[in-house]
Write an enzyme that holds these catalytic residues in place. Structure first.
Site, mmCIF file in Angstrom:
data_model
loop_
_atom_site.group_PDB
_atom_site.id
_atom_site.type_symbol
_atom_site.label_atom_id
_atom_site.label_comp_id
_atom_site.label_asym_id
_atom_site.label_seq_id
_atom_site.Cartn_x
_atom_site.Cartn_y
_atom_site.Cartn_z
ATOM 1 N N ASP A 196 0.863 -1.177 0.000
ATOM 2 C CA ASP A 196 0.000 0.000 0.000
ATOM 3 C C ASP A 196 0.905 1.233 0.000
ATOM 4 O OD1 ASP A 196 -1.550 2.208 0.681
ATOM 5 O OD2 ASP A 196 -2.987 0.984 1.798
ATOM 6 N N TYR A 221 -4.814 11.111 -3.637
ATOM 7 C CA TYR A 221 -5.222 12.402 -3.065
ATOM 8 C C TYR A 221 -4.329 12.858 -1.925
ATOM 9 C CZ TYR A 221 -7.694 9.123 0.027
ATOM 10 O OH TYR A 221 -8.003 8.084 0.863
ATOM 11 N N LYS A 222 -3.282 12.093 -1.597
ATOM 12 C CA LYS A 222 -2.366 12.521 -0.538
ATOM 13 C C LYS A 222 -1.215 13.295 -1.178
ATOM 14 C CE LYS A 222 -4.166 9.121 2.617
ATOM 15 N NZ LYS A 222 -4.184 7.706 2.993
ATOM 16 N N ARG A 370 0.332 14.821 13.978
ATOM 17 C CA ARG A 370 0.981 14.353 12.766
ATOM 18 C C ARG A 370 1.194 15.523 11.808
ATOM 19 N NH1 ARG A 370 -1.463 9.883 8.745
ATOM 20 N NH2 ARG A 370 -2.824 11.649 8.354
HETATM 21 C C1 PLP Z 1 -5.414 7.052 3.081
HETATM 22 C C2 PLP Z 1 -5.166 5.583 3.076
HETATM 23 C C3 PLP Z 1 -6.117 4.713 2.552
HETATM 24 C C4 PLP Z 1 -7.433 5.251 2.068
HETATM 25 O O1 PLP Z 1 -8.249 4.353 1.438
HETATM 26 P P1 PLP Z 1 -9.454 4.919 0.535
HETATM 27 O O2 PLP Z 1 -10.170 3.728 0.103
HETATM 28 O O3 PLP Z 1 -8.820 5.692 -0.581
HETATM 29 O O4 PLP Z 1 -10.272 5.818 1.385
HETATM 30 C C5 PLP Z 1 -5.804 3.367 2.502
HETATM 31 N N1 PLP Z 1 -4.620 2.898 2.973
HETATM 32 C C6 PLP Z 1 -3.684 3.731 3.504
HETATM 33 C C7 PLP Z 1 -2.391 3.200 3.989
HETATM 34 C C8 PLP Z 1 -3.955 5.086 3.587
HETATM 35 O O5 PLP Z 1 -3.045 5.909 4.114
#
Ligand code: PLP
Length: 399
Positions: A196, A221-222, A370
């Site tokens: 991930d 989106y990050k 954070r």
């Molecule tokens: C932000 C994040 C997600 C978000 O999942 P969405 O399905 O896009 O909401 C998943 N895994 C990690 C490690 C994250 O930081």
């Protein structure tokens, strides 16, 4: 070395300083939460007006004439460049949660004779919930251990491990896990990896190809700043693709979707990992957002991100000592992602107080503050301002 004038000096010497112009940041705001939702890139508004015009004027023909149908593959390759993936192995679509479900199921199906998924105890909640669900669905067993103990767990469980599911950056602590090292250990045990990349893509200089990663997913989106709910992406190493059997066999993963055939036949190329119609409005925003990375090398981006983190830690050491803060993130640059996490018993109240100073970070329960650094728009002066605001907010009562 932790004064405001030093921060200004660092900003003047910063080769990435000019990238800030590529973003529309509210004036006066220090934005240290781009690891949760990236700031808005400057080109997005025009791009959104453009897709609206295409839709309005071209109607159904937009799918072909404006390239909507193939956009997930094209934008996938743009993200691929940033995560060290050669073209043709990355495609966008849906959310990270959906992609994680799909990738994990696909990975487990590559090792049908094995029953264990090795997972990280501290994984992001959506990953944990979905990993458990995939295990229930496929009759697998999840063994969750802290990521630092993957090596020992692989030694113990050996040939029973089908999949190692992990993240290169712990979302709470910012601790980094070595992509290549864990992947190699998984491979030595005969397992496949699912990574991930949510907190690594656009922040760190990683290469999924060079690390031998099998499958990876991430959100855009990050650090990629694609906008709220921007489409996620999945990477599948080309060497695996022909053997993969992904579970969400939507029509756009078909070899010939417009034949409208009764039977399913998976696409040979990366379309195999598509599901349904692309989210063109949000995908267009993401496409425009990625322009912010044009001409930048991820090595430079990572170098500044880690330098911003080091400067944050130095400022915290100098200005926050004895005020109840503990550094949660490892100090060494190679063990950190692009964030610094502090703990403080009054974390939530301090974050509210920071907002009043125009500094935005976030709180993760129970007591973690954070701060994420996107070097495309965060400056050393921003870091200095954030730490000095924390100092003001924790001024001893008798001072
Ligand atoms: C932000 C994040 C997600 C978000 O999942 P969405 O399905 O896009 O909401 C998943 N895994 C990690 C490690 C994250 O930081």
């Amino acid at each position: 070395m932790t004064s405001r004038s030093h921060a200004q000096e660092l900003d003047r010497a910063d080769p990435l300083g000019g990238a800030r112009k590529r973003f529309d940041l509210p004036p006066g705001v220090v934005y240290l939460d781009g690891n949760s939702l990236g700031a808005a890139p400057a080109g997005v508004a025009d791009a959104l007006a453009g897709i609206h015009r295409q839709w309005r004027d071209h109607l159904i023909k937009g799918w072909t004439d404006d390239g909507w149908l193939t956009a997930p593959l094209r934008v996938g390759d743009r993200i691929g460049r940033l995560i060290g993936a050669a073209p043709g192995q990355t495609v966008t679509g849906d959310s990270t949660s959906v992609q994680w479900f799909n990738a994990l199921t696909t990975a487990a199906r590559l090792r049908p004779d094995r029953r264990i998924v090795l997972a990280d105890t501290d994984a992001f909640p959506t990953d944990r919930y979905l990993t458990d669900s995939v295990a229930r669905l496929l009759g697998l067993e999840v063994r969750a251990v802290p990521a630092g103990r993957f090596g020992a767990a692989l030694a113990e469980l050996g040939e029973r491990v089908a999949v190692v599911a992990a993240s290169p950056v712990d979302f709470r602590t910012g601790e980094r896990l070595d992509l290549a090292e864990v992947t190699a250990a998984a491979h030595a045990a005969g397992a496949v990896t699912v990574w991930d990349l949510c907190h690594a893509a656009g922040a760190l200089d990683i290469s999924v190809d060079a690390a031998g990663v099998d499958l990876a997913v991430g959100c855009s989106y990050k650090f990629l700043s694609g906008g709220p709910g921007a489409p996620a992406y999945v990477y599948v190493a080309e060497r695996h693709r022909a053997a993969t059997d992904q579970p969400l066999t939507g029509w756009l993963s078909h070899a010939a979707p417009f034949d409208m055939a009764a039977g399913y036949r998976p696409a040979a190329d990366m379309s195999r990992f598509r599901i349904g119609a692309p989210h063109m409005l949000s995908l267009t925003a993401l496409d425009a957002a990625l322009d912010a990375f044009d001409g930048l090398s991820m090595a430079d981006v990572q170098a500044k991100n880690l330098a911003l983190g080091a400067f944050f830690i130095a400022c915290a050491d100098a200005h926050l000592a004895g005020r109840g803060f503990d550094l949660v993130t490892p100090r060494e640059g190679h063990r950190r992602g692009s964030q610094v996490t502090l703990s403080h018993p009054r974390a939530a109240a301090l974050m509210d107080g920071l907002a009043a100073h125009g500094v935005i970070g976030d709180v993760r329960p129970p007591a973690l503050l954070r701060f994420g650094f996107n070097s495309l728009y965060v400056s050393y002066t921003d870091i200095h301002r954030a730490v000095m605001a924390l100092r003001l907010l924790t001024e001893p009562a008798d001072a």
